[in-house]
Design a protein around this motif. Sequence first.
Motif, PDB file in Angstrom:
ATOM      1  N   THR A 156      12.211  20.141  -9.912  1.00 29.96           N
ATOM      2  CA  THR A 156      12.996  21.023  -9.648  1.00 29.96           C
ATOM      3  C   THR A 156      12.680  22.646 -10.027  1.00 29.96           C
ATOM      4  O   THR A 156      12.248  22.870 -10.881  1.00 29.96           O
ATOM      5  CB  THR A 156      14.618  20.839 -10.244  1.00 29.96           C
ATOM      6  OG1 THR A 156      14.973  19.722 -10.115  1.00 29.96           O
ATOM      7  CG2 THR A 156      15.541  21.823  -9.709  1.00 29.96           C
ATOM      8  N   GLU A 202      15.518  23.975  -5.419  1.00 23.13           N
ATOM      9  CA  GLU A 202      15.049  22.891  -4.470  1.00 23.13           C
ATOM     10  C   GLU A 202      14.179  22.054  -5.086  1.00 23.13           C
ATOM     11  O   GLU A 202      13.325  22.218  -6.081  1.00 23.13           O
ATOM     12  CB  GLU A 202      13.846  23.509  -3.197  1.00 23.13           C
ATOM     13  CG  GLU A 202      13.621  22.420  -2.376  1.00 23.13           C
ATOM     14  CD  GLU A 202      12.931  23.027  -0.958  1.00 23.13           C
ATOM     15  OE1 GLU A 202      12.619  22.479  -0.046  1.00 23.13           O
ATOM     16  OE2 GLU A 202      12.684  24.166  -1.007  1.00 23.13           O
ATOM     17  N   LYS A 203      14.164  20.678  -4.819  1.00 25.28           N
ATOM     18  CA  LYS A 203      13.327  19.613  -5.194  1.00 25.28           C
ATOM     19  C   LYS A 203      12.070  19.580  -4.616  1.00 25.28           C
ATOM     20  O   LYS A 203      12.301  19.257  -3.349  1.00 25.28           O
ATOM     21  CB  LYS A 203      14.255  18.150  -5.503  1.00 25.28           C
ATOM     22  CG  LYS A 203      15.187  18.461  -6.643  1.00 25.28           C
ATOM     23  CD  LYS A 203      15.859  16.896  -6.693  1.00 25.28           C
ATOM     24  CE  LYS A 203      17.184  16.979  -7.667  1.00 25.28           C
ATOM     25  NZ  LYS A 203      16.663  17.379  -8.939  1.00 25.28           N
ATOM     26  N   GLU A 223      12.668  19.604  -0.024  1.00 23.99           N
ATOM     27  CA  GLU A 223      13.976  18.322   0.434  1.00 23.99           C
ATOM     28  C   GLU A 223      14.054  18.360   1.944  1.00 23.99           C
ATOM     29  O   GLU A 223      14.833  17.385   2.370  1.00 23.99           O
ATOM     30  CB  GLU A 223      15.236  19.144   0.039  1.00 23.99           C
ATOM     31  CG  GLU A 223      15.154  19.151  -1.760  1.00 23.99           C
ATOM     32  CD  GLU A 223      16.410  19.740  -2.154  1.00 23.99           C
ATOM     33  OE1 GLU A 223      17.235  20.202  -1.470  1.00 23.99           O
ATOM     34  OE2 GLU A 223      16.637  19.907  -3.401  1.00 23.99           O
ATOM     35  N   HIS A 225      11.545  17.301   3.550  1.00 29.35           N
ATOM     36  CA  HIS A 225      10.611  16.539   3.822  1.00 29.35           C
ATOM     37  C   HIS A 225       9.296  17.239   4.374  1.00 29.35           C
ATOM     38  O   HIS A 225       8.225  16.473   4.842  1.00 29.35           O
ATOM     39  CB  HIS A 225      10.838  15.197   4.627  1.00 29.35           C
ATOM     40  CG  HIS A 225      11.740  14.509   4.081  1.00 29.35           C
ATOM     41  ND1 HIS A 225      11.634  13.636   2.730  1.00 29.35           N
ATOM     42  CD2 HIS A 225      13.167  14.443   4.358  1.00 29.35           C
ATOM     43  CE1 HIS A 225      12.949  13.225   2.676  1.00 29.35           C
ATOM     44  NE2 HIS A 225      13.769  13.580   3.363  1.00 29.35           N
TER      45      HIS A 225
END
Length: 238
Positions: A156, A202-203, A223, A225
């Motif tokens: 994160t 954001e992860k 996130e 992708h």
Amino acid sequence: MYEMTNVIPFVDAGADGKLKLHNAVAMMMNCCQFQEYQEEKFCAYLRRNHLAVFLFSIQLDILRMPEFREKVKTAVKIYGCRSIYGLRQITMHDEKNDLCLIADATGAFFDIEARKAVKLEPDALGVVYDEPLPMECLGRKIPIPATEPETAPALTVTRSLLDPNGHLTSHGYFALAGDVLPPDFSFDRVRMEFKQQASPDEKVTPFLYRDGEKRIVVDMRGESHLSCAVAEFTTRPR
């Protein structure tokens, strides 16, 4: 050329007593920033034309990692401007003036208002270009192996990982990619291709691809992708 001298501090060394990869990158990037600030004409040109320079790719060759308490000299040279790219070489030497690390870094010129990359003429920047040391420079694009990836835990993007521009720091990507490598994997060359900025909170998930025994690629996806950055760890040809 701009130079700065440092002593490798305790917190920047790993369990083996050597400078951590991501901290080596941090020292190099700091040197680049200070070099940029001393180029007054260059900074004025950027401000006048609403431009910024973002790191697009970097290749780092490791001859020897300095150790805790070693004194090192980090230096950066601007050696070219081609189309939308500014080219820099960054080196790190020890007290004997032996080369420890050498990097080739490519920055992209970006119009902040128009939100697009722009082509610049070399003479427009007002900088002095230096001759770089010999280095085998590979391409900026990193191909991802056509194999099934291994998924690692996501990172994160917290406030402590942001730089003054509000972005995940470049050495933060190196730390994330390096942490998912197998402990026994040996490498002395790293390439990183930066694709898009990770947002605060954001992860970012690393996907590890093995390509034989001597090449690992880590694709760090946000996130959406989409790739934020891709790292390649290999061994230099002898």
